[in-house]
Design an enzyme around this catalytic site. Structure first.
Site, PDB file in Angstrom:
ATOM      1  N   ARG A  51     -24.904  -9.503  26.428  1.00 36.50           N
ATOM      2  CA  ARG A  51     -25.612  -8.592  25.514  1.00 36.50           C
ATOM      3  C   ARG A  51     -24.639  -7.598  24.885  1.00 36.50           C
ATOM      4  O   ARG A  51     -24.773  -7.213  23.734  1.00 36.50           O
ATOM      5  CB  ARG A  51     -26.750  -7.863  26.249  1.00 36.50           C
ATOM      6  N   TYR A 104     -38.894  -5.827   0.583  1.00 39.97           N
ATOM      7  CA  TYR A 104     -39.459  -6.785   1.519  1.00 39.97           C
ATOM      8  C   TYR A 104     -40.624  -6.130   2.275  1.00 39.97           C
ATOM      9  O   TYR A 104     -40.474  -5.026   2.817  1.00 39.97           O
ATOM     10  CB  TYR A 104     -38.355  -7.229   2.484  1.00 39.97           C
ATOM     11  N   ASP A 177     -30.247  -3.388   0.868  1.00 38.27           N
ATOM     12  CA  ASP A 177     -30.611  -4.697   1.402  1.00 38.27           C
ATOM     13  C   ASP A 177     -30.081  -5.729   0.408  1.00 38.27           C
ATOM     14  O   ASP A 177     -30.596  -5.853  -0.703  1.00 38.27           O
ATOM     15  CB  ASP A 177     -32.132  -4.800   1.556  1.00 38.27           C
ATOM     16  N   LYS A 202     -31.703 -15.990   5.346  1.00 29.06           N
ATOM     17  CA  LYS A 202     -31.862 -16.452   3.978  1.00 29.06           C
ATOM     18  C   LYS A 202     -30.571 -17.111   3.473  1.00 29.06           C
ATOM     19  O   LYS A 202     -30.195 -18.142   3.993  1.00 29.06           O
ATOM     20  CB  LYS A 202     -32.329 -15.287   3.098  1.00 29.06           C
TER      21      LYS A 202
HETATM   22  C1  LIG Z   1     -36.575 -11.885   5.111  1.00 26.04           C
HETATM   23  C2  LIG Z   1     -36.117 -10.559   4.669  1.00 26.04           C
HETATM   24  C3  LIG Z   1     -35.956  -9.500   5.582  1.00 26.04           C
HETATM   25  C4  LIG Z   1     -36.338  -9.618   7.043  1.00 26.04           C
HETATM   26  O1  LIG Z   1     -35.480 -10.486   7.720  1.00 26.04           O
HETATM   27  P1  LIG Z   1     -35.949 -11.423   8.963  1.00 26.04           P
HETATM   28  O2  LIG Z   1     -34.727 -12.220   9.242  1.00 26.04           O
HETATM   29  O3  LIG Z   1     -37.124 -12.238   8.517  1.00 26.04           O
HETATM   30  O4  LIG Z   1     -36.309 -10.492  10.081  1.00 26.04           O
HETATM   31  C5  LIG Z   1     -35.470  -8.310   5.087  1.00 26.04           C
HETATM   32  N1  LIG Z   1     -35.170  -8.150   3.783  1.00 26.04           N
HETATM   33  C6  LIG Z   1     -35.323  -9.132   2.886  1.00 26.04           C
HETATM   34  C7  LIG Z   1     -34.981  -8.903   1.456  1.00 26.04           C
HETATM   35  C8  LIG Z   1     -35.795 -10.366   3.289  1.00 26.04           C
HETATM   36  O5  LIG Z   1     -35.967 -11.345   2.379  1.00 26.04           O
END
Ligand SMILES: *Cc1c(COP(=O)(O)O)cnc(C)c1O
Length: 383
Positions: A51, A104, A177, A202
């Site tokens: 961890r 998001y 982000d 993604k």
């Molecule tokens: C999917 C997404 C998240 C969240 O990420 P997870 O891996 O699903 O927890 C945050 N920001 C954006 C822009 C996303 O597309």
């Protein structure tokens, strides 16, 4: 030594030194949860317990820091786990986050429904509107300004450098982000951001086969508290997850080129179609953020949103594609179609982040563009 290398080269090599013992060109996946000590406290390279640290995770963090031009990167079990560690690490009860109005849905949910009850305050504003930003910062300086650009799902574009200058003047930390652009197309730290957030689920992972998240910090000092939470709360990425993400990232640059060229073709095709009310894609000259996107991005990416005029048409279109699979998520090599109002953005229905109910979001994959256009054409013909 490696910092002067080009992005595409760093994506392949950063954190990927051949294994010292065997020369294996691909470093092994380290599954061990614990590490032998040479006498009590005699750690080898600081590794003690899985961890707290794992070499496969370290390799991914090294790769991510190199690609975003950051001083330090931290890898987590999901994008939201990364966001949670960042927010809890930097904020105290009574502190406030100024959030873009098209982020998001899960980010809004985390702030409003998880951190809100612990005393973190939330203010939502259109951060792509400079006048709205000025007014919001003049009213009160938030601890964090959190922006998504391009945003999800309406692809709003915010001038990162201009926003960072204003937010820094107010004393706020700037978080971007960067999930939609990926570092192949946009590097927010070079534009003034303090922290970059990723859902590596993604584009970074890129193959829709691993959930993960990351934080990249311009300054290592700001990483200290989130890093402590990574260890103390433990939402770390597992070794195989980290390895799959690293493997995905090696092809990020060429994937993003194809996502962008396919995205541009799809957006152009939809814009010219008489059943389409509006297309949201920053690569179109008609997009209000086109010039800013062209200045701060090296490509416009693979996410295209389209308004069909009414909810019934949007739903029918989303259910009529064959090659575009109806599914949540985005950023994989395969094309997906999503109806935000009832799928990805259901949690923000009725809030100031609600998505128009005639909008469909496409994650345009890397298939041949002719097949993608033919599929969209037949789905529109079904309306
Ligand atoms: C999917 C997404 C998240 C969240 O990420 P997870 O891996 O699903 O927890 C945050 N920001 C954006 C822009 C996303 O597309």
């Amino acid at each position: 030594m490696t910092s002067s290398r080009k992005f595409d080269t760093a994506a392949v090599h950063a954190g990927q030194t051949p294994d010292e013992t065997t020369g294996a060109v691909i470093p092994p996946v380290h599954f061990s949860t614990t590490y032998a000590q040479d006498g009590i406290g005699g750690l080898r390279n600081g590794y003690e317990y899985g961890r707290a640290g794992n070499p496969t995770r370290t390799a991914l963090e090294t790769q991510l820091a190199a690609l975003e031009g950051g001083a330090r990167a931290l890898s987590f079990a999901s994008g939201l786990a990364a966001e949670d560690a960042l927010l809890r690490g930097l904020l105290r009860p009574g502190d406030e986050v100024l959030l873009g109005n098209d982020v998001y849905g899960g980010t809004h949910r985390l702030l409003a429904r998880v951190l809100g009850p612990w005393g973190v305050k939330l203010r939502v504003v259109d951060l792509s509107d400079p006048a709205a930003v000025d007014a919001a910062l003049a009213e009160r300086a938030p601890q964090i300004v959190w922006v998504e650009t391009p945003s999800n799902p309406l692809l709003r574009i915010t001038d990162i450098r201009a926003l960072a200058d204003k937010a820094h003047a107010a004393g706020s930390v700037v978080v971007v982000d960067n999930t939609f652009a990926s570092p192949a197309l946009q590097q927010p730290i070079a534009l003034g951001a303090d922290v970059v957030v990723h859902s590596t689920t993604k584009y970074l992972g890129g193959h829709s086969d691993v959930v993960g998240g990351a934080l990249v910090f311009a300054d290592a000092a700001l990483a200290e508290q989130p890093q402590f939470l990574q260890f103390a709360a433990g939402a770390v990425s597992g070794p195989l997850d980290a390895w799959l993400t690293t493997r995905g990232i090696k092809t990020l640059a060429i994937r993003m080129e194809r996502h962008s060229s396919n995205g541009q073709a799809v957006a152009g095709f939809l814009e010219g179609h008489d059943r389409v009310a509006r297309v949201y894609y920053p690569g179109l000259a008609s997009h209000p953020g086109h010039d800013i996107a062209a200045a701060q991005m090296t490509g416009f990416g693979g996410i295209v949103s389209v308004a069909l005029g009414d909810a019934a048409s949007a739903r029918r279109f989303a259910e009529s594609t064959h090659l575009f699979t109806l599914a949540e998520s985005l950023g994989g090599v395969e094309s997906l179609v999503n109806y935000p109002d009832e799928m990805t953005h259901a949690s923000v229905r009725g809030t100031e982040l609600a998505v128009p109910d005639d909008v469909v979001r496409l994650s345009v994959g890397i298939e041949h563009v002719d097949d993608l256009l033919a599929d969209l054409d037949q789905a529109l013909a079904a309306l």
